[in-house]
Design an enzyme around this catalytic site. Structure first.
Site, PDB file in Angstrom:
ATOM      1  N   ASP A 118       0.798  -1.213   0.056  1.00 44.48           N
ATOM      2  CA  ASP A 118       0.127  -0.032  -0.027  1.00 44.48           C
ATOM      3  C   ASP A 118       1.004   1.434  -0.165  1.00 44.48           C
ATOM      4  OD1 ASP A 118      -2.527  -1.503   0.352  1.00 44.48           O
ATOM      5  OD2 ASP A 118      -2.042  -1.777   2.266  1.00 44.48           O
ATOM      6  N   LYS A 122       0.084  10.285   1.489  1.00 43.99           N
ATOM      7  CA  LYS A 122       0.491  11.255   2.336  1.00 43.99           C
ATOM      8  C   LYS A 122       1.551  11.392   3.216  1.00 43.99           C
ATOM      9  CE  LYS A 122      -4.407  12.429   2.120  1.00 43.99           C
ATOM     10  NZ  LYS A 122      -5.646  11.864   2.490  1.00 43.99           N
ATOM     11  N   ASP A 154       3.935  -0.688  -8.707  1.00 47.56           N
ATOM     12  CA  ASP A 154       3.589   0.273  -9.692  1.00 47.56           C
ATOM     13  C   ASP A 154       3.785   1.637  -9.398  1.00 47.56           C
ATOM     14  OD1 ASP A 154       1.655  -0.370  -7.970  1.00 47.56           O
ATOM     15  OD2 ASP A 154       0.472   1.298  -9.238  1.00 47.56           O
ATOM     16  N   THR A 191       2.301 -10.739  -9.761  1.00 53.21           N
ATOM     17  CA  THR A 191       1.052 -10.642  -8.768  1.00 53.21           C
ATOM     18  C   THR A 191      -0.077 -10.538  -9.181  1.00 53.21           C
ATOM     19  OG1 THR A 191       1.260  -8.347  -7.818  1.00 53.21           O
ATOM     20  CG2 THR A 191       3.217  -9.791  -6.963  1.00 53.21           C
ATOM     21  N   GLU A 192      -1.031 -10.201  -8.464  1.00 52.52           N
ATOM     22  CA  GLU A 192      -2.624  -9.944  -8.785  1.00 52.52           C
ATOM     23  C   GLU A 192      -2.469  -8.396  -9.359  1.00 52.52           C
ATOM     24  OE1 GLU A 192      -2.359 -11.630  -5.832  1.00 52.52           O
ATOM     25  OE2 GLU A 192      -3.831 -13.407  -6.073  1.00 52.52           O
ATOM     26  N   TYR A 193      -1.813  -7.700  -8.450  1.00 49.62           N
ATOM     27  CA  TYR A 193      -1.618  -6.250  -8.701  1.00 49.62           C
ATOM     28  C   TYR A 193      -0.936  -5.862 -10.083  1.00 49.62           C
ATOM     29  CZ  TYR A 193      -4.456  -4.333  -4.734  1.00 49.62           C
ATOM     30  OH  TYR A 193      -5.352  -3.984  -3.946  1.00 49.62           O
ATOM     31  N   GLU A 194       0.210  -6.680 -10.268  1.00 49.91           N
ATOM     32  CA  GLU A 194       1.085  -6.594 -11.367  1.00 49.91           C
ATOM     33  C   GLU A 194       0.355  -6.736 -12.541  1.00 49.91           C
ATOM     34  OE1 GLU A 194       4.677  -8.789 -10.605  1.00 49.91           O
ATOM     35  OE2 GLU A 194       5.490  -8.532 -12.428  1.00 49.91           O
TER      36      GLU A 194
HETATM   37  N1  SAM Z   1       1.120  -8.418  -2.851  1.00 56.88           N
HETATM   38  C1  SAM Z   1      -0.426  -8.569  -3.258  1.00 56.88           C
HETATM   39  C2  SAM Z   1      -0.321  -8.158  -5.079  1.00 56.88           C
HETATM   40  O1  SAM Z   1       0.786  -7.615  -5.224  1.00 56.88           O
HETATM   41  O2  SAM Z   1      -1.098  -8.454  -5.579  1.00 56.88           O
HETATM   42  C3  SAM Z   1      -1.352  -7.626  -2.694  1.00 56.88           C
HETATM   43  C4  SAM Z   1      -1.102  -6.139  -3.016  1.00 56.88           C
HETATM   44  S1  SAM Z   1      -1.972  -5.149  -1.995  1.00 56.88           S
HETATM   45  C5  SAM Z   1      -2.106  -3.634  -2.422  1.00 56.88           C
HETATM   46  C6  SAM Z   1      -1.317  -4.862  -0.290  1.00 56.88           C
HETATM   47  C7  SAM Z   1      -1.643  -6.142   0.831  1.00 56.88           C
HETATM   48  O3  SAM Z   1      -0.882  -5.892   1.889  1.00 56.88           O
HETATM   49  C8  SAM Z   1      -3.098  -6.270   1.155  1.00 56.88           C
HETATM   50  O4  SAM Z   1      -3.484  -7.536   1.083  1.00 56.88           O
HETATM   51  C9  SAM Z   1      -2.990  -5.693   2.495  1.00 56.88           C
HETATM   52  O5  SAM Z   1      -3.913  -6.203   3.424  1.00 56.88           O
HETATM   53  C10 SAM Z   1      -1.553  -6.162   3.092  1.00 56.88           C
HETATM   54  N2  SAM Z   1      -0.999  -5.609   4.122  1.00 56.88           N
HETATM   55  C11 SAM Z   1      -0.883  -4.143   4.418  1.00 56.88           C
HETATM   56  N3  SAM Z   1      -0.251  -3.929   5.448  1.00 56.88           N
HETATM   57  C12 SAM Z   1       0.029  -5.078   5.987  1.00 56.88           C
HETATM   58  C13 SAM Z   1       0.731  -5.472   7.218  1.00 56.88           C
HETATM   59  N4  SAM Z   1       1.178  -4.324   8.002  1.00 56.88           N
HETATM   60  N5  SAM Z   1       0.894  -6.712   7.523  1.00 56.88           N
HETATM   61  C14 SAM Z   1       0.581  -7.508   6.695  1.00 56.88           C
HETATM   62  N6  SAM Z   1      -0.062  -7.446   5.463  1.00 56.88           N
HETATM   63  C15 SAM Z   1      -0.287  -6.107   5.228  1.00 56.88           C
END
Ligand code: SAM
Length: 213
Positions: A118, A122, A154, A191-194
């Site tokens: 994520d 900000k 990305d 990955t899914e997001y990729e």
């Molecule tokens: N890695 C995957 C992909 O590339 O498709 C998912 C990306 S998604 C934007 C980020 C993931 O990180 C989310 O599923 C979120 O719940 C998890 N996440 C965020 N902060 C985290 C934390 N502190 N500990 C473990 N997981 C976390």
């Protein structure tokens, strides 16, 4: 990621005790016993729905993989995938990355993957980024000396801020791409997001960073 509440997720995962580790603190220092071998353990922090970790586990059967995903409603999809297609070298944890020291000893994890974390754009949320210095310190405490983080995103701003926090932390960079899918390495697991961002024509940034200790 859009979260759908799945009140059944935890009970379902707990039934899959060969995949989902409900109480990972009990295994600190003993993960080799859990996997029944001494193979290296790679973790992915923020695994989402698990396309990367299951793909990696398939590509590298001689490595053990642990998915770290904070949300049960998301992690349950990884567990479901592993119920459908069992892979003995994968485990799933629903824990927060900030607590990783409670589950792994120094050197117990051989590599950390961060994929499409994520971005928290900000500046007042910078501390939440998984490449903020407090997280880098947490990963350092579970990796061996000279341990590595492999990072893909990305998001150019997140990539830049990660380069800065890692560099300020004393890490060095061994590999970098500002457009991974141009001459995409054969062994790249998307990955899914990729997949999603690549389909939109966005470049994918990737780096391998090493701790200087
Ligand atoms: N890695 C995957 C992909 O590339 O498709 C998912 C990306 S998604 C934007 C980020 C993931 O990180 C989310 O599923 C979120 O719940 C998890 N996440 C965020 N902060 C985290 C934390 N502190 N500990 C473990 N997981 C976390």
């Amino acid at each position: 990621m859009r979260l759908r509440h799945k009140p059944w997720a935890l009970d379902y995962m707990k039934e899959q005790s060969s995949i989902y580790i409900a109480d990972p603190a009990t295994l600190i220092g003993n993960w080799s016993n859990e996997f029944k071998n001494d193979n290296p353990i790679y973790i992915e922090v923020g695994s989402g729905k698990g396309a990367f970790i299951t793909g990696m586990a398939n590509q590298y059967p001689e490595i053990n993989f642990i998915a770290i995903e904070v949300f049960e409603s998301v992690a349950v999809t990884i567990v479901q995938k592993l119920v459908d297609q069992p892979q003995s070298n994968v485990r799933v944890l629903t824990v927060d990355a900030k607590d990783l020291r409670d589950f792994f000893e120094k050197g117990e994890v051989a590599r950390v993957y961060l994929n499409f974390s994520d971005p928290w754009p900000k500046s007042r949320h910078a501390k939440r980024r998984l490449t903020y210095k407090t997280f880098l310190s947490t990963y350092e405490d579970i990796l061996p000396d000279k341990g590595q983080i492999h990072f893909k995103t990305d998001n150019r701003k997140l990539f830049e801020s990660s380069l800065m926090t890692m560099s300020a932390y004393g890490m060095t960079f061994d590999w970098m791409s500002l457009d991974l899918h141009v001459n995409e390495p054969e062994n790249n697991i998307r990955t899914e997001y990729e997949e999603r961002f690549s389909a939109l024509g966005q470049p994918i940034y990737r780096m391998e960073a090493t701790y200087d200790n």
